[in-house]
Design a protein around this motif. Structure first.
Motif, PDB file in Angstrom:
ATOM      1  N   UNK B 139       0.851  -1.193   0.000  1.00  0.00           N
ATOM      2  CA  UNK B 139       0.000   0.000   0.000  1.00  0.00           C
ATOM      3  C   UNK B 139       0.887   1.243   0.000  1.00  0.00           C
ATOM      4  N   UNK B 140       0.373   2.301  -0.641  1.00  0.00           N
ATOM      5  CA  UNK B 140       1.144   3.544  -0.670  1.00  0.00           C
ATOM      6  C   UNK B 140       1.040   4.245   0.675  1.00  0.00           C
ATOM      7  N   UNK B 141       2.193   4.576   1.235  1.00  0.00           N
ATOM      8  CA  UNK B 141       2.202   5.198   2.558  1.00  0.00           C
ATOM      9  C   UNK B 141       3.011   6.485   2.552  1.00  0.00           C
ATOM     10  N   UNK B 142       2.571   7.407   3.389  1.00  0.00           N
ATOM     11  CA  UNK B 142       3.269   8.676   3.546  1.00  0.00           C
ATOM     12  C   UNK B 142       4.556   8.417   4.346  1.00  0.00           C
ATOM     13  N   UNK B 143       4.428   7.610   5.387  1.00  0.00           N
ATOM     14  CA  UNK B 143       5.567   7.290   6.236  1.00  0.00           C
ATOM     15  C   UNK B 143       5.249   5.975   6.943  1.00  0.00           C
ATOM     16  N   UNK B 144       6.246   5.411   7.590  1.00  0.00           N
ATOM     17  CA  UNK B 144       5.985   4.229   8.406  1.00  0.00           C
ATOM     18  C   UNK B 144       5.638   4.700   9.810  1.00  0.00           C
ATOM     19  N   UNK B 145       5.105   3.797  10.607  1.00  0.00           N
ATOM     20  CA  UNK B 145       4.833   4.163  11.991  1.00  0.00           C
ATOM     21  C   UNK B 145       5.115   2.960  12.879  1.00  0.00           C
ATOM     22  N   UNK B 146       5.350   3.223  14.153  1.00  0.00           N
ATOM     23  CA  UNK B 146       5.497   2.115  15.078  1.00  0.00           C
ATOM     24  C   UNK B 146       4.848   2.515  16.392  1.00  0.00           C
ATOM     25  N   UNK B 147       4.521   1.540  17.181  1.00  0.00           N
ATOM     26  CA  UNK B 147       3.900   1.804  18.468  1.00  0.00           C
ATOM     27  C   UNK B 147       4.854   1.432  19.585  1.00  0.00           C
ATOM     28  N   UNK B 148       4.937   2.280  20.591  1.00  0.00           N
ATOM     29  CA  UNK B 148       5.758   1.973  21.762  1.00  0.00           C
ATOM     30  C   UNK B 148       4.926   2.247  23.012  1.00  0.00           C
ATOM     31  N   UNK B 149       4.923   1.292  23.930  1.00  0.00           N
ATOM     32  CA  UNK B 149       4.187   1.466  25.177  1.00  0.00           C
ATOM     33  C   UNK B 149       5.175   1.625  26.322  1.00  0.00           C
ATOM     34  N   UNK B 150       4.840   2.490  27.282  1.00  0.00           N
ATOM     35  CA  UNK B 150       5.634   2.531  28.502  1.00  0.00           C
ATOM     36  C   UNK B 150       4.702   2.667  29.698  1.00  0.00           C
ATOM     37  N   UNK B 151       5.159   2.230  30.841  1.00  0.00           N
ATOM     38  CA  UNK B 151       4.351   2.279  32.060  1.00  0.00           C
ATOM     39  C   UNK B 151       5.116   3.064  33.115  1.00  0.00           C
ATOM     40  N   UNK B 152       4.391   3.804  33.950  1.00  0.00           N
ATOM     41  CA  UNK B 152       5.025   4.541  35.056  1.00  0.00           C
ATOM     42  C   UNK B 152       4.614   3.839  36.350  1.00  0.00           C
ATOM     43  N   UNK B 153       5.582   3.323  37.093  1.00  0.00           N
ATOM     44  CA  UNK B 153       5.232   2.575  38.309  1.00  0.00           C
ATOM     45  C   UNK B 153       5.035   3.522  39.493  1.00  0.00           C
ATOM     46  N   UNK B 154       4.727   2.953  40.652  1.00  0.00           N
ATOM     47  CA  UNK B 154       4.360   3.773  41.814  1.00  0.00           C
ATOM     48  C   UNK B 154       5.501   4.666  42.288  1.00  0.00           C
ATOM     49  N   UNK B 155       6.767   4.263  42.003  1.00  0.00           N
ATOM     50  CA  UNK B 155       7.913   5.085  42.406  1.00  0.00           C
ATOM     51  C   UNK B 155       8.256   6.138  41.344  1.00  0.00           C
ATOM     52  N   UNK B 156       7.503   6.173  40.251  1.00  0.00           N
ATOM     53  CA  UNK B 156       7.786   7.143  39.191  1.00  0.00           C
ATOM     54  C   UNK B 156       8.805   6.674  38.177  1.00  0.00           C
ATOM     55  N   UNK B 161       7.966  -0.934  27.304  1.00  0.00           N
ATOM     56  CA  UNK B 161       7.393  -2.198  26.827  1.00  0.00           C
ATOM     57  C   UNK B 161       7.012  -3.128  27.997  1.00  0.00           C
ATOM     58  N   UNK B 162       6.075  -2.706  28.846  1.00  0.00           N
ATOM     59  CA  UNK B 162       5.773  -3.488  30.041  1.00  0.00           C
ATOM     60  C   UNK B 162       5.041  -4.788  29.721  1.00  0.00           C
ATOM     61  N   UNK B 163       5.194  -5.762  30.608  1.00  0.00           N
ATOM     62  CA  UNK B 163       4.414  -6.999  30.506  1.00  0.00           C
ATOM     63  C   UNK B 163       3.056  -6.730  31.155  1.00  0.00           C
ATOM     64  N   UNK B 168      -0.269  -3.908  35.240  1.00  0.00           N
ATOM     65  CA  UNK B 168      -1.256  -3.963  36.319  1.00  0.00           C
ATOM     66  C   UNK B 168      -0.734  -3.253  37.570  1.00  0.00           C
ATOM     67  N   UNK B 169       0.577  -3.392  37.825  1.00  0.00           N
ATOM     68  CA  UNK B 169       1.161  -2.807  39.035  1.00  0.00           C
ATOM     69  C   UNK B 169       1.490  -1.333  38.872  1.00  0.00           C
ATOM     70  N   UNK B 170       1.366  -0.804  37.644  1.00  0.00           N
ATOM     71  CA  UNK B 170       1.829   0.561  37.417  1.00  0.00           C
ATOM     72  C   UNK B 170       0.715   1.571  37.678  1.00  0.00           C
TER      73      UNK B 170
END
Lengths: 238, 228
Positions: B139-156, B161-163, B168-170
């Motif tokens: 397919x014709x695309x303007x650009x590629x993209x990717x997804x990145x997840x991060x989690x902030x835990x109770x200590x900051x 890329x959390x499991x 759940x703990x964050x």
């Protein structure tokens, strides 16, 4: 951001910028013709498909990619399946996003009195004369002189199958190695449509299936691997 | 067509403790029926995607100036619920921004995502697999993209890329879609409470992590075209 020439033969991804000739004055910039997979964005050429960058003298560039979905393009020869007859046109499935129309007058020797014998389900090899994103594609089975020139209804007793568009382009190259290798095994008839459809017919069903299977597997083989398979096959089966 | 074992295309790397992505890998063109397909593995999270298109479109969904994009996310078990619908929308809007849909008016592009296993960072895995499948479909695309997840835990602390357990703990979970040209945020999805500073820090970390995913895209496309 390297120059376009250096990247010929390399893998390019959507969003890659090819030329940055914008710093040069108007008259001194290289002119280039963008083929499939490239588009112009103000002063730069941007890639919009992943694949290998190809170049043809003097200044034609395009991206060679492997895809399976056909997008109709003007002038290409395709294999269509007649799906309906409505009034004076046939509706033909060419694998694109909508059905193409084929006038019954667009056959060699056809007149209003003398209609061509085309049934629903027949295969036609035809050429696209109208193909753009805003209009319904239109096919003809005659060239500009009114001759059939190899086009028209075909396909009694053969086998039709689908391959990727990349493989079709490889087969249709002048002096294609794949065709030459297969040709040395046994005689067979073949129709190759730019829409990824291939029809083959050989002396027996077994031979037809051998050719079809070989063509389907060619895509994932290097030249050396293909030669090896063909050599073993001609020793064992024939 | 030819199915390579997953680790044949797997890309492995490791650095600092929790500022790294889990091991990830991808296989393209694994399904024969769709026009493009890919499976993406991020740790234990796995998603398979099939793309059909540009294909015929229902008259009710037809738009005269661009292709209609439809995203269907199938959960591992059961029927899709509100969470799936929300993810579908995030994926659809990201894809709409990246794909050049104006080149194929009055057609439809259908993206079907099947969750094989969810072990956290599901949305980012869906985005990565969608991008790989779109590339596979040509397919014709303007650009590629990717997804990145991060989690902030109770200590900051920011965990990349959390499991599922870490999620759940964050305190907060943030997912960003990042484009390959300007490395800017295309989409963000957040859950939980966090400060502005943490938000900006998360974006910076995710942008850095995106580099390795884009490099992986380039390597895997290169490997795919090495035979022709």
């Amino acid at each position: 951001m390297s120059s376009t020439k250096e990247r010929v033969g390399c893998v390019v991804l959507p969003g890659d910028v090819l030329t940055c000739g914008s710093e040069l004055p108007e008259g001194k910039r290289d002119k280039l013709i963008c083929g499939p997979g490239l588009r112009r964005d103000v002063d730069d050429v941007v890639v919009c498909k992943s694949g290998i960058l190809r170049h043809k003298e003097p200044n034609l560039y395009w991206v060679d990619s492997q895809q399976t979905r056909y997008v109709p393009a003007k002038g290409e020869g395709v294999i269509g399946i007649v799906t309906a007859k409505s009034g004076d046109v046939f509706k033909v499935d060419i694998g694109g996003s909508e059905l193409a129309t084929l006038s019954y007058l667009a056959f060699e020797g056809a007149t209003k009195r003398n209609r061509p014998n085309v049934q629903v389900g027949d295969l036609v090899y035809s050429q696209l004369i109208i193909a753009n994103k805003d209009m319904e594609p239109e096919l003809v089975c005659i060239d500009s002189c009114g001759r059939a020139n190899g086009m028209g209804v075909f396909g009694a007793g053969g086998l039709l199958f689908k391959v990727s568009l990349g493989l079709v382009r490889k087969l249709l190259l002048p002096q294609s190695e794949v065709i030459q290798d297969l040709d040395s095994m046994f005689p067979f008839e073949m129709v190759v449509g730019m829409n990824g459809r291939i029809w083959v017919k050989s002396r027996s069903t077994q031979q037809t299936l051998i050719v079809a299977n070989l063509l389907e597997s060619c895509e994932h083989m290097t030249t050396a691997q293909r030669r090896d398979v063909l050599r073993r096959l001609s020793q064992n089966c024939l | 067509m030819v199915c390579l074992p997953l680790d044949a295309g797997a890309h492995k790397f490791r650095h600092m403790a929790d500022r790294r992505l889990r091991e990830f890998g991808c296989e393209q063109n694994l399904l024969s029926r769709p026009d493009g397909s890919a499976s993406f593995v991020q740790g234990d999270t796995t998603v398979v995607v099939g793309i059909y298109g540009p294909a015929e479109v229902k008259v009710s969904k037809e738009s005269y100036d661009r292709a209609t994009l439809e995203v269907i996310l199938k959960p591992k078990v059961g029927l899709p619920g509100v969470a799936e619908r929300s993810r579908e929308q995030f994926i659809r809007e990201t894809c709409e921004a990246a794909l050049l849909t104006a080149l194929h008016p009055r057609t439809s592009i259908v993206l079907i995502l099947q969750v094989i296993h969810d072990d956290g960072s599901l949305l980012s895995c869906c985005l990565n697999s969608a991008c790989m499948a779109a590339m596979d479909a040509g397919l014709n695309m303007r650009c590629l993209f990717c997804g990145v997840t991060c989690a902030i835990d109770l200590d900051g602390n920011i965990i990349l890329d959390p499991t599922a357990k870490q999620e759940k703990e964050s305190r907060a979970v943030l997912t960003f879609a990042i484009d390959s040209v300007e490395r800017q945020v295309m989409m963000s999805s957040t859950k939980g409470a966090f400060t502005t500073a943490e938000f900006h820090q998360s974006i910076a970390i995710c942008q850095k992590a995106a580099e390795s995913i884009f490099q992986f895209y380039r390597d895997s496309v290169g490997r795919r075209y090495s035979k022709s």
